[in-house]
Design a protein around this motif. Structure first.
Motif, PDB file in Angstrom:
ATOM      1  N   ALA A  94     -39.138 -18.071  59.340  1.00 54.90           N
ATOM      2  CA  ALA A  94     -37.768 -18.236  59.846  1.00 54.90           C
ATOM      3  C   ALA A  94     -37.325 -19.688  59.753  1.00 54.90           C
ATOM      4  N   LEU A  95     -38.270 -20.607  59.883  1.00 55.34           N
ATOM      5  CA  LEU A  95     -37.935 -22.023  59.738  1.00 55.34           C
ATOM      6  C   LEU A  95     -37.599 -22.353  58.285  1.00 55.34           C
ATOM      7  N   GLY A  96     -38.185 -21.606  57.352  1.00 55.40           N
ATOM      8  CA  GLY A  96     -37.860 -21.804  55.942  1.00 55.40           C
ATOM      9  C   GLY A  96     -36.405 -21.510  55.651  1.00 55.40           C
ATOM     10  N   VAL A  97     -35.878 -20.490  56.297  1.00 51.32           N
ATOM     11  CA  VAL A  97     -34.458 -20.157  56.136  1.00 51.32           C
ATOM     12  C   VAL A  97     -33.600 -21.323  56.611  1.00 51.32           C
ATOM     13  N   GLN A  98     -33.995 -21.947  57.718  1.00 46.70           N
ATOM     14  CA  GLN A  98     -33.250 -23.091  58.228  1.00 46.70           C
ATOM     15  C   GLN A  98     -33.358 -24.292  57.285  1.00 46.70           C
ATOM     16  N   VAL A  99     -34.537 -24.482  56.690  1.00 43.15           N
ATOM     17  CA  VAL A  99     -34.747 -25.610  55.788  1.00 43.15           C
ATOM     18  C   VAL A  99     -33.833 -25.507  54.573  1.00 43.15           C
ATOM     19  N   VAL A 100     -33.815 -24.357  53.915  1.00 43.70           N
ATOM     20  CA  VAL A 100     -33.002 -24.232  52.704  1.00 43.70           C
ATOM     21  C   VAL A 100     -31.515 -24.231  53.028  1.00 43.70           C
ATOM     22  N   ALA A 101     -31.161 -23.828  54.242  1.00 42.06           N
ATOM     23  CA  ALA A 101     -29.756 -23.898  54.642  1.00 42.06           C
ATOM     24  C   ALA A 101     -29.316 -25.339  54.863  1.00 42.06           C
ATOM     25  N   ALA A 102     -30.260 -26.203  55.245  1.00 47.11           N
ATOM     26  CA  ALA A 102     -29.934 -27.601  55.545  1.00 47.11           C
ATOM     27  C   ALA A 102     -29.932 -28.488  54.309  1.00 47.11           C
TER      28      ALA A 102
ATOM     29  N   LEU B 120     -46.633 -35.691  64.658  1.00 44.19           N
ATOM     30  CA  LEU B 120     -45.990 -34.673  63.834  1.00 44.19           C
ATOM     31  C   LEU B 120     -45.067 -33.794  64.669  1.00 44.19           C
ATOM     32  N   LEU B 121     -45.525 -33.391  65.839  1.00 47.25           N
ATOM     33  CA  LEU B 121     -44.713 -32.523  66.683  1.00 47.25           C
ATOM     34  C   LEU B 121     -43.485 -33.244  67.229  1.00 47.25           C
ATOM     35  N   ALA B 122     -43.556 -34.574  67.278  1.00 45.12           N
ATOM     36  CA  ALA B 122     -42.416 -35.360  67.767  1.00 45.12           C
ATOM     37  C   ALA B 122     -41.434 -35.717  66.660  1.00 45.12           C
ATOM     38  N   ALA B 123     -41.823 -35.522  65.401  1.00 46.21           N
ATOM     39  CA  ALA B 123     -40.973 -35.914  64.273  1.00 46.21           C
ATOM     40  C   ALA B 123     -39.786 -34.964  64.134  1.00 46.21           C
ATOM     41  N   ASP B 124     -38.654 -35.514  63.726  1.00 48.59           N
ATOM     42  CA  ASP B 124     -37.453 -34.692  63.550  1.00 48.59           C
ATOM     43  C   ASP B 124     -36.528 -35.348  62.518  1.00 48.59           C
ATOM     44  N   ILE B 125     -36.503 -34.789  61.312  1.00 47.74           N
ATOM     45  CA  ILE B 125     -35.577 -35.294  60.291  1.00 47.74           C
ATOM     46  C   ILE B 125     -34.578 -34.214  59.898  1.00 47.74           C
ATOM     47  N   HIS B 126     -34.436 -33.209  60.760  1.00 49.81           N
ATOM     48  CA  HIS B 126     -33.564 -32.090  60.452  1.00 49.81           C
ATOM     49  C   HIS B 126     -32.146 -32.541  60.116  1.00 49.81           C
ATOM     50  N   GLN B 127     -31.642 -33.502  60.874  1.00 51.15           N
ATOM     51  CA  GLN B 127     -30.270 -33.948  60.666  1.00 51.15           C
ATOM     52  C   GLN B 127     -30.087 -34.720  59.363  1.00 51.15           C
ATOM     53  N   GLU B 128     -31.178 -35.154  58.754  1.00 51.69           N
ATOM     54  CA  GLU B 128     -31.110 -35.935  57.524  1.00 51.69           C
ATOM     55  C   GLU B 128     -31.259 -35.092  56.269  1.00 51.69           C
ATOM     56  N   LEU B 129     -31.626 -33.832  56.416  1.00 56.05           N
ATOM     57  CA  LEU B 129     -31.919 -33.001  55.248  1.00 56.05           C
ATOM     58  C   LEU B 129     -30.716 -32.820  54.335  1.00 56.05           C
TER      59      LEU B 129
ATOM     60  N   LEU C 116     -40.511 -29.517  58.820  1.00 59.03           N
ATOM     61  CA  LEU C 116     -39.263 -30.275  58.782  1.00 59.03           C
ATOM     62  C   LEU C 116     -38.341 -29.970  59.951  1.00 59.03           C
ATOM     63  N   ILE C 117     -38.555 -28.826  60.581  1.00 61.48           N
ATOM     64  CA  ILE C 117     -37.713 -28.396  61.699  1.00 61.48           C
ATOM     65  C   ILE C 117     -38.542 -28.495  62.977  1.00 61.48           C
ATOM     66  N   PRO C 118     -38.051 -29.168  64.003  1.00 62.07           N
ATOM     67  CA  PRO C 118     -38.825 -29.282  65.253  1.00 62.07           C
ATOM     68  C   PRO C 118     -39.162 -27.908  65.833  1.00 62.07           C
ATOM     69  N   PHE C 119     -40.380 -27.799  66.376  1.00 68.56           N
ATOM     70  CA  PHE C 119     -40.801 -26.547  66.978  1.00 68.56           C
ATOM     71  C   PHE C 119     -40.204 -26.423  68.381  1.00 68.56           C
ATOM     72  N   ALA C 120     -39.775 -25.213  68.714  1.00 72.19           N
ATOM     73  CA  ALA C 120     -39.154 -24.985  70.024  1.00 72.19           C
ATOM     74  C   ALA C 120     -40.175 -24.599  71.085  1.00 72.19           C
ATOM     75  N   TRP C 121     -41.434 -24.395  70.692  1.00 71.96           N
ATOM     76  CA  TRP C 121     -42.418 -23.839  71.628  1.00 71.96           C
ATOM     77  C   TRP C 121     -43.380 -24.878  72.190  1.00 71.96           C
ATOM     78  N   GLY C 122     -43.240 -26.159  71.878  1.00 73.96           N
ATOM     79  CA  GLY C 122     -44.040 -27.206  72.506  1.00 73.96           C
ATOM     80  C   GLY C 122     -45.505 -27.195  72.098  1.00 73.96           C
ATOM     81  N   TYR C 123     -46.294 -28.097  72.745  1.00 67.33           N
ATOM     82  CA  TYR C 123     -47.701 -28.263  72.385  1.00 67.33           C
ATOM     83  C   TYR C 123     -48.509 -26.997  72.662  1.00 67.33           C
ATOM     84  N   GLY C 124     -48.320 -26.445  73.872  1.00 68.17           N
ATOM     85  CA  GLY C 124     -49.084 -25.260  74.236  1.00 68.17           C
ATOM     86  C   GLY C 124     -48.799 -24.092  73.320  1.00 68.17           C
ATOM     87  N   GLY C 125     -47.532 -23.879  73.020  1.00 75.61           N
ATOM     88  CA  GLY C 125     -47.166 -22.789  72.132  1.00 75.61           C
ATOM     89  C   GLY C 125     -47.701 -22.986  70.729  1.00 75.61           C
TER      90      GLY C 125
END
Length: 271
Positions: free
Chosen positions: A222-230, A192-201, A144-153
């Motif tokens: 760590a992304l789970g913490v962001q999900v439940v906060a949103a 999937l990597l391009a999807a971003d619904i963070h602002q809608e949560l 649900l949260i976009p990855f900051a490390w890109g395709y290679g990461g």
């Protein structure tokens, strides 16, 4: 009728006041929804299990019996995957609508949903687009949260996680991936990597439980913490010793956690 369902083809007519000629304008015919394959077990209120990228209904093999003791459990193969792999190409932005159409086809006005990884994203989109159809959300290591490390990461993280995958699950993963096709899987991964619904949560109104594997390298806790906060009122449960597929790696803990959230905690502890 929810806006996710395709509109009927309509013909609009316009009559010129001067020439009295009638013009017929046809709107494009909606594309038919794919016929998703599914399995069902148990009796009671409906719970729908939705797999993630490369997945199939087989990813829930260690959970169906435990959940079906209390609920009517549906496991669905998304278009392009599992037994639905010949039902059409998977398009991420269409997946929630296809899930709603499948619910209509099997007579489910609403249900609780358990979505893993990409499946968590899809069921969250369904909850946002048609909230009356979703009773509860269990989001398992959701993307649900976009990855900051890109395709290679992301590829590096997947490679790092591979040695921790149980051998019994690795056979399922490889088989399902090859059946779906490496190129289609790569195309879906890009979506999937391009999807971003963070602002809608913040608009999610259903009760939400996020379940995370403590050792998930692909979608870190760590992304789970962001999900439940949103998400207002959301709860986070971290399963020790599990990675990206906690429902397979720690099925007993996973099943108890889901049932407890859905309201069967007392019954589970007494068995």
């Amino acid at each position: 009728m929810t806006h996710l369902l395709a509109n009927r083809t309509a013909v609009s007519e316009f009559q010129s006041c001067q020439s009295a000629e009638v013009f017929a304008v046809k709107r494009p015919t909606p594309q038919p929804q794919p016929v998703l394959r599914y399995q069902v077990a148990g009796h009671g209120e409906p719970v729908v299990l939705v797999h993630g990228l490369c997945g199939s209904t087989r990813w829930w093999a260690k959970n169906i019996d435990a959940l079906a003791a209390w609920y009517r459990v549906y496991t669905v193969d998304l278009a392009g995957f599992g037994r639905s792999r010949r039902c059409g190409r998977f398009v991420l932005e269409d997946a929630a609508g296809q899930l709603a159409a499948w619910m209509d086809s099997v007579g489910l006005p609403h249900a609780a949903f358990v979505g893993h990884s990409m499946g968590g994203l899809i069921v969250t989109q369904l909850a946002l687009q048609a909230p009356e159809r979703v009773d509860h959300l269990v989001l398992v290591n959701p993307t649900l949260i976009p990855f900051a490390w890109g395709y290679g990461g992301h590829l590096l993280r997947m490679a790092r996680a591979l040695p921790r995958v149980p051998i019994s699950f690795l056979a399922v993963l490889v088989t399902d991936t090859l059946r779906a096709g490496l190129w289609p899987v790569w195309q879906v991964a890009q979506q999937l990597l391009a999807a971003d619904i963070h602002q809608e949560l913040g608009r999610v109104t259903q009760p939400v439980l996020a379940i995370w594997g403590e050792q998930d390298d692909i979608v870190p806790p760590a992304l789970g913490v962001q999900v439940v906060a949103a998400i207002p009122g959301a709860r986070l449960a971290v399963i020790e010793g599990a990675g990206h597929v906690p429902m397979w790696e720690r099925p007993s803990v996973f099943n108890r956690t889901v049932l407890g959230f859905l309201g069967q905690e007392t019954h589970v502890r007494s068995r």
